[in-house]
Design a protein around this motif. Sequence first.
Motif, PDB file in Angstrom:
ATOM      1  N   LEU A 101       0.832  -1.205   0.032  1.00  0.00           N
ATOM      2  CA  LEU A 101       0.062   0.051   0.022  1.00  0.00           C
ATOM      3  C   LEU A 101       0.643   1.240   0.065  1.00  0.00           C
ATOM      4  CD1 LEU A 101      -2.928  -1.198   2.544  1.00  0.00           C
ATOM      5  CD2 LEU A 101      -3.016  -0.669   0.017  1.00  0.00           C
ATOM      6  N   LYS A 102       2.162   1.176   0.630  1.00  0.00           N
ATOM      7  CA  LYS A 102       3.007   2.377   0.570  1.00  0.00           C
ATOM      8  C   LYS A 102       3.029   3.176  -0.548  1.00  0.00           C
ATOM      9  CE  LYS A 102       7.187   1.596   1.422  1.00  0.00           C
ATOM     10  NZ  LYS A 102       8.799   1.960   1.937  1.00  0.00           N
ATOM     11  N   LYS A 103       2.964   2.614  -1.860  1.00  0.00           N
ATOM     12  CA  LYS A 103       3.276   3.545  -2.940  1.00  0.00           C
ATOM     13  C   LYS A 103       2.076   3.946  -3.407  1.00  0.00           C
ATOM     14  CE  LYS A 103       2.735  -0.930  -5.444  1.00  0.00           C
ATOM     15  NZ  LYS A 103       3.216  -1.964  -6.147  1.00  0.00           N
ATOM     16  N   TYR A 104       1.078   3.813  -2.929  1.00  0.00           N
ATOM     17  CA  TYR A 104      -0.407   4.380  -3.549  1.00  0.00           C
ATOM     18  C   TYR A 104      -0.544   5.623  -2.659  1.00  0.00           C
ATOM     19  CZ  TYR A 104      -1.721   0.096  -5.846  1.00  0.00           C
ATOM     20  OH  TYR A 104      -1.452  -0.884  -6.611  1.00  0.00           O
ATOM     21  N   SER A 105      -1.453   6.580  -3.159  1.00  0.00           N
ATOM     22  CA  SER A 105      -1.835   7.865  -2.537  1.00  0.00           C
ATOM     23  C   SER A 105      -2.557   7.484  -1.271  1.00  0.00           C
ATOM     24  CB  SER A 105      -2.818   8.486  -3.467  1.00  0.00           C
ATOM     25  OG  SER A 105      -3.927   7.920  -3.647  1.00  0.00           O
ATOM     26  N   LYS A 106      -2.308   8.567  -0.371  1.00  0.00           N
ATOM     27  CA  LYS A 106      -3.105   8.648   0.816  1.00  0.00           C
ATOM     28  C   LYS A 106      -4.463   8.401   0.844  1.00  0.00           C
ATOM     29  CE  LYS A 106      -0.020   9.963   4.068  1.00  0.00           C
ATOM     30  NZ  LYS A 106       1.137   9.878   3.380  1.00  0.00           N
ATOM     31  N   LYS A 107      -5.171   8.762  -0.188  1.00  0.00           N
ATOM     32  CA  LYS A 107      -6.607   8.485  -0.502  1.00  0.00           C
ATOM     33  C   LYS A 107      -6.981   7.078  -0.782  1.00  0.00           C
ATOM     34  CE  LYS A 107     -10.688  10.126  -3.017  1.00  0.00           C
ATOM     35  NZ  LYS A 107     -11.091  10.670  -4.432  1.00  0.00           N
ATOM     36  N   THR A 108      -6.256   6.429  -1.606  1.00  0.00           N
ATOM     37  CA  THR A 108      -6.203   4.729  -1.863  1.00  0.00           C
ATOM     38  C   THR A 108      -6.110   4.186  -0.650  1.00  0.00           C
ATOM     39  OG1 THR A 108      -5.407   5.495  -3.964  1.00  0.00           O
ATOM     40  CG2 THR A 108      -5.571   3.190  -3.579  1.00  0.00           C
ATOM     41  N   ILE A 109      -5.107   4.625   0.181  1.00  0.00           N
ATOM     42  CA  ILE A 109      -4.878   3.731   1.466  1.00  0.00           C
ATOM     43  C   ILE A 109      -5.777   4.020   2.340  1.00  0.00           C
ATOM     44  CG2 ILE A 109      -3.398   3.648   3.313  1.00  0.00           C
ATOM     45  CD1 ILE A 109      -0.887   4.622   1.371  1.00  0.00           C
ATOM     46  N   TYR A 110      -6.249   5.273   2.355  1.00  0.00           N
ATOM     47  CA  TYR A 110      -7.457   5.164   3.193  1.00  0.00           C
ATOM     48  C   TYR A 110      -8.558   4.382   2.946  1.00  0.00           C
ATOM     49  CZ  TYR A 110     -11.088   7.619   5.805  1.00  0.00           C
ATOM     50  OH  TYR A 110     -12.284   8.000   6.458  1.00  0.00           O
ATOM     51  N   ILE A 111      -8.978   4.326   1.623  1.00  0.00           N
ATOM     52  CA  ILE A 111     -10.280   3.528   1.119  1.00  0.00           C
ATOM     53  C   ILE A 111      -9.896   1.971   1.513  1.00  0.00           C
ATOM     54  CG2 ILE A 111     -11.316   2.728  -0.913  1.00  0.00           C
ATOM     55  CD1 ILE A 111     -12.108   5.711  -0.323  1.00  0.00           C
ATOM     56  N   ALA A 112      -8.500   1.824   1.282  1.00  0.00           N
ATOM     57  CA  ALA A 112      -8.329   0.340   1.358  1.00  0.00           C
ATOM     58  C   ALA A 112      -8.516  -0.051   2.879  1.00  0.00           C
ATOM     59  CB  ALA A 112      -6.581   0.117   1.056  1.00  0.00           C
ATOM     60  N   LEU A 113      -7.920   0.884   3.749  1.00  0.00           N
ATOM     61  CA  LEU A 113      -8.161   0.419   5.131  1.00  0.00           C
ATOM     62  C   LEU A 113      -9.554   0.486   5.689  1.00  0.00           C
ATOM     63  CD1 LEU A 113      -4.994   2.308   6.723  1.00  0.00           C
ATOM     64  CD2 LEU A 113      -5.218   0.177   6.703  1.00  0.00           C
ATOM     65  N   LEU A 114     -10.197   1.268   5.110  1.00  0.00           N
ATOM     66  CA  LEU A 114     -11.855   1.557   5.215  1.00  0.00           C
ATOM     67  C   LEU A 114     -12.388   0.195   4.944  1.00  0.00           C
ATOM     68  CD1 LEU A 114     -13.364   3.879   6.234  1.00  0.00           C
ATOM     69  CD2 LEU A 114     -13.892   4.412   4.020  1.00  0.00           C
ATOM     70  N   TYR A 115     -12.160  -0.208   3.907  1.00  0.00           N
ATOM     71  CA  TYR A 115     -12.650  -1.498   3.388  1.00  0.00           C
ATOM     72  C   TYR A 115     -12.481  -2.568   4.272  1.00  0.00           C
ATOM     73  CZ  TYR A 115     -13.587  -5.690   0.769  1.00  0.00           C
ATOM     74  OH  TYR A 115     -13.792  -6.874   0.218  1.00  0.00           O
ATOM     75  N   ILE A 116     -11.062  -2.761   4.512  1.00  0.00           N
ATOM     76  CA  ILE A 116     -10.694  -3.727   5.597  1.00  0.00           C
ATOM     77  C   ILE A 116     -11.383  -3.885   6.857  1.00  0.00           C
ATOM     78  CG2 ILE A 116      -8.742  -4.914   6.740  1.00  0.00           C
ATOM     79  CD1 ILE A 116      -6.905  -3.770   4.633  1.00  0.00           C
ATOM     80  N   SER A 117     -11.398  -2.462   7.498  1.00  0.00           N
ATOM     81  CA  SER A 117     -12.103  -2.337   8.745  1.00  0.00           C
ATOM     82  C   SER A 117     -13.685  -2.634   8.503  1.00  0.00           C
ATOM     83  CB  SER A 117     -11.828  -0.952   9.400  1.00  0.00           C
ATOM     84  OG  SER A 117     -12.155   0.134   8.580  1.00  0.00           O
TER      85      SER A 117
END
Lengths: 537, 708
Positions: free
Chosen positions: B225-241
């Motif tokens: 996830l490190k290489k993606y934008s903050k927005k993408t990372i946020y969405i990914a973590l949102l999905y996981i949670s």
Amino acid sequence: MKRIIDMFLMQFNETYSFHKKEKLQKTLIRTFYRIVLFALAFLIMKSFLGFLMGFLGLVINKNFIVFLILGIQLFQIMFLLGYTTKSIFLSNDLPILLNMPVKTHEILFSKLLLIILREIHATVLYTIIIVLAASHIVSFSLLSVISLILFLIMLSILSSLLSVIFSIVILKVRIFFKGKLVLTYISSFVGFIIFSTFLAYIAFNIIDIIGFASNRVFMTIKLNQTIAYVGENIWLSRRYLDFIFLENTWFLSSLFIIGSGLSLLYIVYILGKHIYFDLVSNANLYFKRKQKKQISKMTSRNTLRAIIYKDILNIYREPGYMFQYLLLPIMMPFLIFLYNQLFQSIDTNQLGDQMIVGANVMLIILVSSISNVISSTGFSRAGKNAYLVKVVPVPYKTEVKSKIYMNLVISTMSILITYTIGIVSGMFELSFGLLTLIPILLINFAHIMWSYDLDISDPSLNWHNEEEMIVSKNISKSIMLGMFIAIFFGLFIMISLGSSTSVSTWIKFYVYAGILFYIRTTLLNLKYNHYINTLEM
Amino acid sequence: MGVLTYYILFFSLVTITLLFITLKNKSRKTKLNVAKAIVVFLVISYFPRTLTLDLMAGHYGNNILFGSEINDILILFLRWIYYFSFAVLPIAVFWNNSFFKRTVIFITIPVGLASVVLFKYLLVPLGIEEGIINRTLIFFMIEISLYLILSFYILLLLTPKIKFNIKGLLNHSWITMLMIIYMVPFETIERLFGPSTIEIGMWTPYQKYWFYITIVLIVILYLALKKYSKKTIYIALLYISLGLAFQYMSYYRGRPINFGSVPIQLCNLGSVLTFFAIATKRPKLFYFTYLVNVVGALATFAFPDASGFLFQYYPVHFSYEHTFLLLVPILTVSLGIMPRVKKEELKSALIAFSIYFVIALGYGTIVNAYTEHSPNFFFLFDDYIAEIFKPIHRIRAIDLQIGEMSFWPFYQIGIYFGFIILIWLLLLGYGWAYKTIDEIEYLINVRKERRSDDKMIKNAAPRNINSETILHLKQFKKRYGKSDEFAVKDITLEVKEGEVFGFLGTNGAGKSTTIKSIVGILPITEGDIEICGHSLKKNPLEAKKYIGYVPDNHAVYERLTGREYVNYIADLYQVPSEKRLSAFTRFIKMFNLEHAIDQQIKSYSHGMKQKVAIIAALIHEPKLWILDEPLTGLDPESTYEIKKYMKEHTAKGNTVFFSSHILDVVEKLCDRVAIIKDGNLKGIYDMNDFEKGQDSLEKEFLSVAKSN
């Protein structure tokens, strides 16, 4: 007297930076922590002594206390000797003090005061805990406890005075051996043989005792008999006992102890007045050999070999370094052999066998890591010459490699010799050798790199003589690290062999050793260039 | 397809059409608000299902539900993808993200349509018999309808034109696969891997494997996830949670809701809280999960209460919950979505934990005392922890009765304080981890810069080392450590070929600092220094080849002989053997060291050590010879020889740069001098000007020294 006090205070402020003002809150917190630690240490010591009473049947009484005190006094003097010799004859502030309008014995007394203070500090920190714990078990009266504490403080003074006198002998020996490298090494070798023989003698005696049928009972009887003998039959013990517990010949004992103190004080005064200055001058002279014909050519070498050759010459020509760097690697096979003889004399079940395997791994890693001093002082050893590392057009990698390779060669050879002796003598099984050698070599290599990493992160370059260098703080950090690594892997093997299959244990051992090696290699590779580059000298 | 299918399709179509016509020309905000409202209704319609026993949950073994095994598997996977899609829809609406919208279009819509077509099969697990209409059926029909409506709504009203490309599609596919795997319903696990047997045991292999999987997952997800934008990372973590909350809630399906089943257990609470913490980004809420829930998850891994085969239902549910409870907060901070924890956040987390503890204790005591249920919130009400730490049994035995309510005050307070200590230890652990990560990232960046410089130098055109300027300080500044004050402030000067250049200054002016920076001992803070055209910052090895340095403290290796020391330096500069021997022989004669050159340097006087240092600095015939106070402590003869050699050295086209306090010598020897005071360059003077004019160097120096 005033001059002595002034000089003492000057040196005291230099050694212990109490002149720095600290917030009251911080001081209180620190004091609180110390009290808690003291109480904790007292409880632990009391539990330990209680355990010895229960497990070994040790009898804890007045004789035991005196036995303890005599042992402590002996160790005190032994450990003090090095510090006393250095402090009185070889310290850096001597040129300043000798320059002052003071008498030489006043300088000696000012230094003596510092030594006594240091000893009392150590006594309060460590010795009193042990003795108090023992006296608490025996339920001594408050008066006896106070008397005991006062006596221990007086003992510190006596030990300090004795160490000053003995340090003159040490110094004379040192002056004699100065410049005579070959004689130093021969004597050291002979001393090493004698010491090893003595160690082996004790070890094999213990092995005999352990091997005896009712070993624990026998050990207990022997121990209690020895303690009783020391307490009742040795004249010095009786004097100590009577003084502490205000018994029978209390008055005569007090006279003896105080008289001894005063006599020693007078001897030190005489020594200070008549021979101290000569000793100090001789101790700090440079030794000049007669000019010989040209003994070294201008051989050209590549940079890595040049650095290694220079380091070898430096180490060879300083016996302190040689002992520091080579003593343990040479002793390792011998120590491991002794240790294994000790444990082979005990009947063990399967769990015991597993513990011995883990303990062997722990010991080999421990001894090899303690001996990785070349790396933990790799950069600091250059001292004020460290600037050369940054001035010359040689990549820092070469400098790093030179230190690490030297250490690696010495410690690897030591480990290999240990394994060879172990397998040939039947101490280790071949399977143990095959399964543990490579991970241990990897762990050792990782520790070498870690030690060097510690040194370049925080080098001690401002030392003035080799003695200062030899007690560099990075050495103790490296040793602590080695201990933790050794304990971790030793315990891991012990527990893992007991709870899972041996195959998975050894696989995990390889994996963990590999991970440690990989991490330390990567970190050192990342750090060395930047750290040396940004170092400000 | 049955009648019900037609009802659903009709209702959905009409609603979509109406919405499309009404909202087509409305603002995006209005369209989004309507979509959010549909999501809310969808969740409400789904909720009753969580309370209803589903025959698929607990259905395992060889019983066939749908006529054949293939049908069973198909329906199982359809429900799986439906379940996944259900989680995608709210995220696609509430957090504007094209990835999720594409997922809706390519997956959610087909799944929705398939669900409608196979509607009668989907009724079977709900226990609804054909022909019977009840509340469950109605809610399910509404749910499917809203699902379809929302999917088409997103397609028609919220999604701009979609661009297709194979690479994008492939990327999308594998990520979607992972997301689908993440949202596997536990009933599927049960169906595939058999009945859930629970072994009570500690440190079984499968418990350890789940812990290892957790650690590996944290690392993999961080790197991925490190290489993606903050927005993408946020969405990914949102999905996981969100998935975590979903999966936890599904555990309640069919279980009776009573006083004892309220999710007050720390990790259960955390499973739901984490989503809200990430969604709202409220620090107090988030740092509770970051500190308290992470400790809880770690403690659970350390002391799990049950095990089984790796992928059986209970281990999956148990480990899944705790894996992501551990992973999500840690990744949220390490990927920069939330800032690192500070002491203030610790305080609020501790307060929140204390409140939680009181609630768990109070509520649990009351329920245990006055109902038939016996919940064990936070392990305060049984001896699970005492069984692990056996000495605690003694403390556990001390109880206190107040009416029907039982307390174990020391045990329960001990658990409270023990947990506080663990939180504090975790905070220390985080601090250490931040420091280590920062350091490693910094060093990696430094190394990248260095490698890029090396590459640039390698590819650069060869330099003309015969250029006139031998030493060039370009706006050179030096600051020690983290000090605010500069020891040397902005010096620019050039030293030419063949010059003897004097560097003068008052005590503490910055002379030694400048010289040490030139020779590479001190790192340059700002600006640059070039030696024969080579930058000391970017190409230090090349630059240093041209320097010979004599330090002010005549530091040499004292255990070596003079010969050995000079030979060592010659090795470092790779001086050829013949050249070094001839130079060495010449120098030892010049400096009168023949009698002592094979003695250890330790026996030398100060002057002799200085001479050895000078010989070592000259053995490789440096283009730039730098000396720091070279004449201090030398006898007159040696002083004369050095001065003479300085002139000889420059006559060969080399340069001498030295600092000294002896102005007479500087005046006679130097071609130019620079005077520095308080880190500033006060002036550069040509010695010819002093010879012609009335002023002397001494007068000039004194006037500079007195000036501000």
